[in-house]
Design a protein around this motif. Structure first.
Motif, PDB file in Angstrom:
ATOM      1  N   GLU A  59      39.250  40.445  40.139  1.00  0.00           N
ATOM      2  CA  GLU A  59      38.825  40.395  38.732  1.00  0.00           C
ATOM      3  C   GLU A  59      37.405  39.864  38.622  1.00  0.00           C
ATOM      4  O   GLU A  59      36.587  40.391  37.860  1.00  0.00           O
ATOM      5  CB  GLU A  59      39.798  39.521  37.933  1.00  0.00           C
ATOM      6  N   TYR A  60      37.071  38.853  39.421  1.00  0.00           N
ATOM      7  CA  TYR A  60      35.715  38.292  39.431  1.00  0.00           C
ATOM      8  C   TYR A  60      34.710  39.356  39.896  1.00  0.00           C
ATOM      9  O   TYR A  60      33.656  39.543  39.270  1.00  0.00           O
ATOM     10  CB  TYR A  60      35.666  37.064  40.346  1.00  0.00           C
ATOM     11  N   LEU A  61      35.035  40.055  40.970  1.00  0.00           N
ATOM     12  CA  LEU A  61      34.140  41.098  41.471  1.00  0.00           C
ATOM     13  C   LEU A  61      34.005  42.238  40.460  1.00  0.00           C
ATOM     14  O   LEU A  61      32.929  42.806  40.297  1.00  0.00           O
ATOM     15  CB  LEU A  61      34.645  41.637  42.819  1.00  0.00           C
ATOM     16  N   TYR A  62      35.079  42.549  39.781  1.00  0.00           N
ATOM     17  CA  TYR A  62      35.045  43.611  38.766  1.00  0.00           C
ATOM     18  C   TYR A  62      34.111  43.226  37.621  1.00  0.00           C
ATOM     19  O   TYR A  62      33.295  44.029  37.176  1.00  0.00           O
ATOM     20  CB  TYR A  62      36.466  43.872  38.257  1.00  0.00           C
ATOM     21  N   ARG A  63      34.231  41.979  37.151  1.00  0.00           N
ATOM     22  CA  ARG A  63      33.363  41.498  36.059  1.00  0.00           C
ATOM     23  C   ARG A  63      31.902  41.433  36.482  1.00  0.00           C
ATOM     24  O   ARG A  63      31.018  41.566  35.650  1.00  0.00           O
ATOM     25  CB  ARG A  63      33.792  40.100  35.596  1.00  0.00           C
ATOM     26  N   HIS A  64      31.652  41.204  37.763  1.00  0.00           N
ATOM     27  CA  HIS A  64      30.279  41.054  38.268  1.00  0.00           C
ATOM     28  C   HIS A  64      29.852  42.248  39.120  1.00  0.00           C
ATOM     29  O   HIS A  64      28.999  42.107  39.989  1.00  0.00           O
ATOM     30  CB  HIS A  64      30.162  39.753  39.076  1.00  0.00           C
ATOM     31  N   ARG A  65      30.425  43.403  38.878  1.00  0.00           N
ATOM     32  CA  ARG A  65      30.141  44.555  39.737  1.00  0.00           C
ATOM     33  C   ARG A  65      28.707  45.061  39.624  1.00  0.00           C
ATOM     34  O   ARG A  65      28.255  45.803  40.479  1.00  0.00           O
ATOM     35  CB  ARG A  65      31.152  45.673  39.507  1.00  0.00           C
ATOM     36  N   ASP A  66      27.975  44.647  38.597  1.00  0.00           N
ATOM     37  CA  ASP A  66      26.572  45.051  38.457  1.00  0.00           C
ATOM     38  C   ASP A  66      25.617  44.031  39.090  1.00  0.00           C
ATOM     39  O   ASP A  66      24.400  44.195  38.992  1.00  0.00           O
ATOM     40  CB  ASP A  66      26.222  45.246  36.977  1.00  0.00           C
ATOM     41  N   ALA A  67      26.162  42.995  39.700  1.00  0.00           N
ATOM     42  CA  ALA A  67      25.342  41.955  40.339  1.00  0.00           C
ATOM     43  C   ALA A  67      25.743  41.850  41.809  1.00  0.00           C
ATOM     44  O   ALA A  67      26.840  42.250  42.196  1.00  0.00           O
ATOM     45  CB  ALA A  67      25.560  40.615  39.642  1.00  0.00           C
ATOM     46  N   ALA A  68      24.853  41.306  42.596  1.00  0.00           N
ATOM     47  CA  ALA A  68      25.163  41.072  44.009  1.00  0.00           C
ATOM     48  C   ALA A  68      26.032  39.811  44.109  1.00  0.00           C
ATOM     49  O   ALA A  68      25.642  38.743  43.659  1.00  0.00           O
ATOM     50  CB  ALA A  68      23.884  40.903  44.810  1.00  0.00           C
ATOM     51  N   VAL A  69      27.218  39.968  44.681  1.00  0.00           N
ATOM     52  CA  VAL A  69      28.138  38.840  44.862  1.00  0.00           C
ATOM     53  C   VAL A  69      28.341  38.640  46.354  1.00  0.00           C
ATOM     54  O   VAL A  69      28.575  39.596  47.097  1.00  0.00           O
ATOM     55  CB  VAL A  69      29.494  39.106  44.166  1.00  0.00           C
ATOM     56  N   PHE A  70      28.249  37.375  46.777  1.00  0.00           N
ATOM     57  CA  PHE A  70      28.390  37.020  48.181  1.00  0.00           C
ATOM     58  C   PHE A  70      29.541  36.032  48.352  1.00  0.00           C
ATOM     59  O   PHE A  70      30.052  35.484  47.371  1.00  0.00           O
ATOM     60  CB  PHE A  70      27.086  36.411  48.707  1.00  0.00           C
ATOM     61  N   GLN A  71      29.920  35.781  49.590  1.00  0.00           N
ATOM     62  CA  GLN A  71      31.025  34.880  49.878  1.00  0.00           C
ATOM     63  C   GLN A  71      30.801  33.514  49.236  1.00  0.00           C
ATOM     64  O   GLN A  71      31.725  32.933  48.669  1.00  0.00           O
ATOM     65  CB  GLN A  71      31.232  34.742  51.386  1.00  0.00           C
ATOM     66  N   ILE A 119      39.116  48.740  42.565  1.00  0.00           N
ATOM     67  CA  ILE A 119      38.971  49.006  41.123  1.00  0.00           C
ATOM     68  C   ILE A 119      40.302  49.478  40.550  1.00  0.00           C
ATOM     69  O   ILE A 119      40.730  49.029  39.482  1.00  0.00           O
ATOM     70  CB  ILE A 119      37.851  50.038  40.876  1.00  0.00           C
ATOM     71  N   ARG A 120      40.979  50.373  41.252  1.00  0.00           N
ATOM     72  CA  ARG A 120      42.293  50.861  40.808  1.00  0.00           C
ATOM     73  C   ARG A 120      43.292  49.702  40.734  1.00  0.00           C
ATOM     74  O   ARG A 120      44.058  49.596  39.773  1.00  0.00           O
ATOM     75  CB  ARG A 120      42.766  51.945  41.777  1.00  0.00           C
ATOM     76  N   PHE A 121      43.249  48.828  41.738  1.00  0.00           N
ATOM     77  CA  PHE A 121      44.137  47.659  41.737  1.00  0.00           C
ATOM     78  C   PHE A 121      43.882  46.814  40.491  1.00  0.00           C
ATOM     79  O   PHE A 121      44.812  46.411  39.803  1.00  0.00           O
ATOM     80  CB  PHE A 121      43.919  46.819  42.998  1.00  0.00           C
ATOM     81  N   HIS A 122      42.612  46.548  40.208  1.00  0.00           N
ATOM     82  CA  HIS A 122      42.262  45.735  39.035  1.00  0.00           C
ATOM     83  C   HIS A 122      42.765  46.392  37.754  1.00  0.00           C
ATOM     84  O   HIS A 122      43.382  45.735  36.906  1.00  0.00           O
ATOM     85  CB  HIS A 122      40.753  45.513  38.961  1.00  0.00           C
ATOM     86  N   GLU A 123      42.509  47.655  37.600  1.00  0.00           N
ATOM     87  CA  GLU A 123      42.915  48.358  36.376  1.00  0.00           C
ATOM     88  C   GLU A 123      44.433  48.366  36.218  1.00  0.00           C
ATOM     89  O   GLU A 123      44.952  48.189  35.113  1.00  0.00           O
ATOM     90  CB  GLU A 123      42.342  49.773  36.373  1.00  0.00           C
ATOM     91  N   ASN A 124      45.165  48.540  37.308  1.00  0.00           N
ATOM     92  CA  ASN A 124      46.631  48.522  37.247  1.00  0.00           C
ATOM     93  C   ASN A 124      47.155  47.123  36.954  1.00  0.00           C
ATOM     94  O   ASN A 124      48.176  46.960  36.272  1.00  0.00           O
ATOM     95  CB  ASN A 124      47.230  49.062  38.540  1.00  0.00           C
ATOM     96  N   THR A 125      46.463  46.100  37.467  1.00  0.00           N
ATOM     97  CA  THR A 125      46.854  44.717  37.172  1.00  0.00           C
ATOM     98  C   THR A 125      46.671  44.424  35.691  1.00  0.00           C
ATOM     99  O   THR A 125      47.569  43.872  35.034  1.00  0.00           O
ATOM    100  CB  THR A 125      46.028  43.725  38.015  1.00  0.00           C
ATOM    101  N   ILE A 126      45.521  44.827  35.149  1.00  0.00           N
ATOM    102  CA  ILE A 126      45.261  44.616  33.723  1.00  0.00           C
ATOM    103  C   ILE A 126      46.282  45.379  32.885  1.00  0.00           C
ATOM    104  O   ILE A 126      46.796  44.877  31.884  1.00  0.00           O
ATOM    105  CB  ILE A 126      43.807  45.033  33.374  1.00  0.00           C
ATOM    106  N   ARG A 127      46.599  46.601  33.298  1.00  0.00           N
ATOM    107  CA  ARG A 127      47.622  47.382  32.599  1.00  0.00           C
ATOM    108  C   ARG A 127      48.951  46.624  32.583  1.00  0.00           C
ATOM    109  O   ARG A 127      49.629  46.554  31.551  1.00  0.00           O
ATOM    110  CB  ARG A 127      47.797  48.753  33.253  1.00  0.00           C
ATOM    111  N   SER A 128      49.319  46.026  33.716  1.00  0.00           N
ATOM    112  CA  SER A 128      50.571  45.261  33.791  1.00  0.00           C
ATOM    113  C   SER A 128      50.563  44.093  32.811  1.00  0.00           C
ATOM    114  O   SER A 128      51.559  43.824  32.138  1.00  0.00           O
ATOM    115  CB  SER A 128      50.789  44.723  35.207  1.00  0.00           C
ATOM    116  N   PHE A 129      49.426  43.386  32.729  1.00  0.00           N
ATOM    117  CA  PHE A 129      49.321  42.261  31.797  1.00  0.00           C
ATOM    118  C   PHE A 129      49.437  42.733  30.351  1.00  0.00           C
ATOM    119  O   PHE A 129      50.124  42.115  29.537  1.00  0.00           O
ATOM    120  CB  PHE A 129      48.018  41.492  31.998  1.00  0.00           C
ATOM    121  N   HIS A 130      48.783  43.849  30.028  1.00  0.00           N
ATOM    122  CA  HIS A 130      48.865  44.377  28.659  1.00  0.00           C
ATOM    123  C   HIS A 130      50.286  44.830  28.325  1.00  0.00           C
ATOM    124  O   HIS A 130      50.760  44.601  27.212  1.00  0.00           O
ATOM    125  CB  HIS A 130      47.873  45.529  28.464  1.00  0.00           C
TER     126      HIS A 130
END
Length: 160
Positions: A59-71, A119-130
């Protein structure tokens, strides 16, 4: 006061082996039932195989997918040690949720990027929460939902 409590307890019609229906116990029971429903929808959406930490990192990587994220960003965000993050990211990479990509300015740095599977995992997780949220909200009227949220927020604020 003790006498009043004893008298009040004696007037109760509950069998002595039944525990009282106190608020914390009821909240815990409802919480357990809601988590069962979350798990049911997660299974239906094919996302039950990941740990909660994997979900949070994705979820963090999804929210920050337009930025460079490192360990180190993951270490800081979740307050976990480098060795723990290394193990988590290695497993996520093996499962196909993320890739580590070299960056031109520093070969030692590896940017974390969600894969299509991530990305698919994230979207399916959000779908489950909704789905869970809609299901639970559908058990009450709109007014009851509003009142329940008001009361839960009031309890949360008072317990902080």
């Amino acid at each position: 006061m003790c006498d009043e409590i004893k008298i009040d307890c004696c007037k109760r019609t509950d069998p002595p082996w039944e525990s009282p229906q106190v608020i914390p116990a009821q909240i815990r029971r409802v919480d357990n039932l809601i988590f069962r429903k979350i798990n049911q929808f997660a299974r239906e959406n094919g996302v039950e195989q990941a740990t909660p930490m994997h979900g949070w990192i994705i979820e963090y990587l999804y929210r920050h997918r337009d930025a460079a994220v490192f360990q180190r960003d993951i270490e800081r965000e979740f307050s976990i040690t480098r060795s723990t993050v290394t193990n988590i990211l290695q497993l996520m990479e093996r499962k196909g949720y993320i890739e580590r990509r070299s960056v031109p300015q520093d070969a030692r740095l590896k940017q974390l990027v969600l894969t299509e599977e991530g990305i698919r995992f994230h979207e399916n997780t959000i779908r489950s929460f909704h789905q869970t949220d809609d299901y639970v909200a559908g058990l009450l009227t709109e007014e009851e939902n509003t009142e329940l949220l008001r009361l839960l927020n009031k309890l949360r604020d008072a317990l902080k």
